[in-house]
Write an enzyme that holds these catalytic residues in place. Structure first.
Site, PDB file in Angstrom:
ATOM      1  N   HIS A   1      -0.553   0.084   2.214  1.00 29.73           N
ATOM      2  CA  HIS A   1      -0.215  -1.245   1.479  1.00 29.73           C
ATOM      3  C   HIS A   1      -0.197  -0.417   0.425  1.00 29.73           C
ATOM      4  O   HIS A   1       0.823  -1.571  -0.277  1.00 29.73           O
ATOM      5  CB  HIS A   1      -1.129  -1.966   1.604  1.00 29.73           C
ATOM      6  CG  HIS A   1      -1.612  -2.679   3.757  1.00 29.73           C
ATOM      7  ND1 HIS A   1      -1.047  -3.931   3.338  1.00 29.73           N
ATOM      8  CD2 HIS A   1      -1.421  -1.756   4.311  1.00 29.73           C
ATOM      9  CE1 HIS A   1      -1.784  -4.132   4.715  1.00 29.73           C
ATOM     10  NE2 HIS A   1      -2.186  -2.683   5.020  1.00 29.73           N
TER      11      HIS A   1
ATOM     12  N   ASP B   1       3.238  -2.692  -7.567  1.00 34.12           N
ATOM     13  CA  ASP B   1       2.699  -3.137  -5.998  1.00 34.12           C
ATOM     14  C   ASP B   1       3.557  -2.747  -5.163  1.00 34.12           C
ATOM     15  O   ASP B   1       4.740  -2.817  -5.191  1.00 34.12           O
ATOM     16  CB  ASP B   1       3.409  -4.338  -6.796  1.00 34.12           C
ATOM     17  CG  ASP B   1       2.571  -5.808  -6.316  1.00 34.12           C
ATOM     18  OD1 ASP B   1       1.127  -5.094  -4.196  1.00 34.12           O
ATOM     19  OD2 ASP B   1       1.881  -6.695  -5.975  1.00 34.12           O
TER      20      ASP B   1
END
Ligand code: ADP
Ligand code: G6P
Length: 578
Positions: free
Chosen positions: A157, A365
């Site tokens: 992720h 991110d």
């Protein structure tokens, strides 16, 4: 019937009260599993004095949830330590915040082994296993060593770091080797996949095949980019809910003469909150005409609060927020409203809709779901503007946002101004492009494309079979591993879990030693001082180690053969010593 067994460290079905454990992973998995009816296995978030291996099983919304408790030392070394003080900062390009401690690595290996131990008894032979995130990189290797032949996929992720950064991690090859026990590796974006491939070619001398497969360590895995999305249909319903209408009205009423700028994040240094606050300060300073005409609401829930770097960032943010309010605030205007708590999905949706600007400016991110939620919550006739960092994985897909460099306060301040003054037709045009992407690449597309790719994987050409461990004499342990030297090293560390400092190293036995074929055998012994010494031999497997080495004990061999001694690395190198 074949089931999908999802494994992640964090397991949480979101509730509307505002869950204590928010994050993109649980949001996505809860949505993905609800439509699939599967099993979700992970850590309960609780501790127990002694690990029992027993799973607590319950059903929620058609999903079977199985969790285990961990010991306090596990949580400290594996979760706070290796996962969030080593891998998280490193994978977010913050090697300055990365603190390596050998105990963290041991805890990480131990907890992955514990996960495998319990999971093994829950899995049926035809289940597909889908492992999530950086906490569980060694899990497939652990499961394979216990004989599991199921299809196992892994999805990361978070970003994959550039090769030069990853090589600062002690045992980086061992970590990456563990990934090759999976059948499929999924990344959020092509950028992170490229970075992984770069490591495979530059550091491992591996091969990138044209068909989506990658080879290294004698094994071949499938790789791909699978950008995660939100549950767009469900979010559209939430936006229409009475609770969302209420929070929208509240936010709109409080800001009736002012435009609302909004951010929603976990308090994490990767989210660029400090830089964002500085950019807002810059905006107010350089555009005094906007003072008292805007309010910036930052919802920021505390996260990983036992980790020092997270305590530090929280303290700094409190300070910066206070300074901005002291510098610009008036009797009836608070320029920055900074709130540290979790909110329900519907409440958030209403506030997103009331915000004229969504500020999403992480320094790094993997994807960022807040950017997608903000867009999905907008009023199509009068949408707000998304200001998005170029370093969020989401920027790859959301090109119609105002893309900014979060390190430049001027750049972000300019984008805020541009968003606040953007004409409605341009806002609508941008929003429509963004919304089409969100609807097309939603959480179902993500899940279905990953699962389809996992199903279609070619079976591993070289499955990882278990190393064998045997006792050969009072002080000797013999480890053989088809995975070669690294397989032995990994197994030796597992054998030694808790006594890791005894691990000395492995070495190739010199070519002269009665070598009949290339099959490696590996062995370990203890020296006179009682230190365990592991020796790896490129040698025929026959009878026992001593028989294979002409009857000489291993200790004697290591001492007598300069080559072997050197290769043992007793003087240092990357092996552990007392
Ligand atoms: P990360 O996974 O790194 O936290 P993402 O932006 O991908 O970042 O996902 C964060 C998720 O957590 C989003 O679904 C967001 O709505 C949710 N979230 C973050 N902060 C809060 C909060 N204070 N209250 C409720 N939900 C939150
Ligand atoms: C990110 C990580 C997830 C994690 C989440 C919340 O999204 O990728 O693995 O679950 O942050 O962090 P936490 O440490 O509370 O689980």
């Amino acid at each position: 019937m074949s089931r999908l067994v999802v494994v992640s460290n964090r397991v949480a079905m979101p509730d509307n009260a505002g869950s204590a454990s928010v994050g993109g992973l649980t949001m996505a998995l809860a949505a993905a599993l609800q439509q699939y009816r599967g099993v979700w296995f992970g850590w309960s978030g609780d501790t127990t004095p002694t690990f029992t291996g027993e799973a607590h099983v319950r059903e929620t919304g058609g999903v079977t949830i199985a969790t285990i408790d961990l010991e306090a030392q596990d949580v400290q070394e594996y979760y706070n330590g290796y996962a969030n003080t080593v891998l998280w900062p490193l994978f977010h390009y913050r090697i300055d915040l990365t603190e390596y401690e050998r105990a963290f690595g041991e805890g990480y290996a131990r907890v992955n082994s514990r996960f495998a131990e319990t999971l093994q008894s829950l899995v049926r032979p035809d289940d597909m296993i889908w492992v999530h995130d950086y906490h569980l990189i060694p899990l497939a290797q652990e499961l394979r060593q216990r004989g599991l032949k199921n299809r196992i996929g892994f999805f990361l992720h978070i970003p994959w770091p550039a090769c030069q950064l990853l090589t600062t991690l002690p045992q980086h090859q061992e970590l990456v080797e563990a990934l090759f026990a999976f059948d499929l590796l999924g990344f959020q974006t092509q950028d992170w996949l490229n970075a992984f491939n770069g490591y495979v070619t530059d550091e491992l001398d591996g091969k990138i095949h044209g068909d989506g497969y990658v080879s290294a360590f004698g094994r071949t895995v499938r790789v791909g980019a699978f950008p995660i999305g939100i549950d767009a249909d469900n979010f559209a319903q939430i936006v229409q809910s009475p609770a969302a209408a209420k929070s929208y009205d509240q936010a709109a009423a409080t800001n009736v003469y002012r435009d609302l700028i909004m951010g929603v994040d976990r308090i994490d240094y990767s989210k660029g909150l400090e830089e964002r606050f500085a950019a807002y300060d810059q905006f107010l300073q350089t555009h005094p005409e906007f003072r008292e005409r805007v309010t910036y609401l930052q919802i920021a829930q505390t996260s990983r609060s036992e980790v020092e770097t997270y305590q530090d960032i929280r303290t700094r943010l409190d300070g910066v927020a206070g300074r901005i309010n002291a510098a610009y605030g008036t009797l009836d205007w608070t320029p920055l409203r900074y709130v540290n708590r979790a909110y329900g999905r519907d409440f958030l949706a209403g506030v997103y809709r009331a915000a004229k600007i969504g500020l999403v400016t992480p320094l790094r991110d993997g994807m960022n779901l807040v950017a997608k939620e903000y867009v999905a919550a907008q009023n199509p006739r009068n949408p707000g503007v998304l200001v998005l960092s170029r370093f969020a994985g989401a920027a790859r897909q959301m090109k119609a946002a105002l893309i900014v460099n979060p390190y430049s306060r001027e750049d972000v301040a300019d984008a805020i101004k541009r968003g606040l003054t953007m004409p409605q037709p341009e806002r609508r045009q941008r929003w429509e492009a963004l919304m089409t992407g969100i609807e097309t690449d939603d959480v179902s597309t993500w899940r279905d494309s990953f699962v389809a790719a996992l199903k279609a994987c070619r079976p591993q050409a070289h499955p990882v079979s278990a190393p064998t461990i045997a006792t050969a004499g009072a002080n000797e342990t013999v480890i053989r591993s088809p995975a070669g030297r690294r397989g032995v090293e990994a197994q030796a560390r597992r054998c030694d879990a808790g006594h890791h400092r005894n691990f000395v190293g492995v070495a190739n036995i010199p070519a002269g030693a009665d070598r009949a074929d290339d099959r490696p055998i590996f062995a370990a012994d203890k020296d006179a001082a009682g230190r365990r010494r592991h020796v790896a031999a490129a040698h025929r497997e026959q009878g026992g180690v001593e028989e294979g080495l002409g009857g000489r004990p291993l200790g004697e061999l290591a001492a007598a053969e300069p080559h072997a001694e050197g290769a043992l690395g007793l003087g240092g190198g990357d092996v552990g010593s007392e």
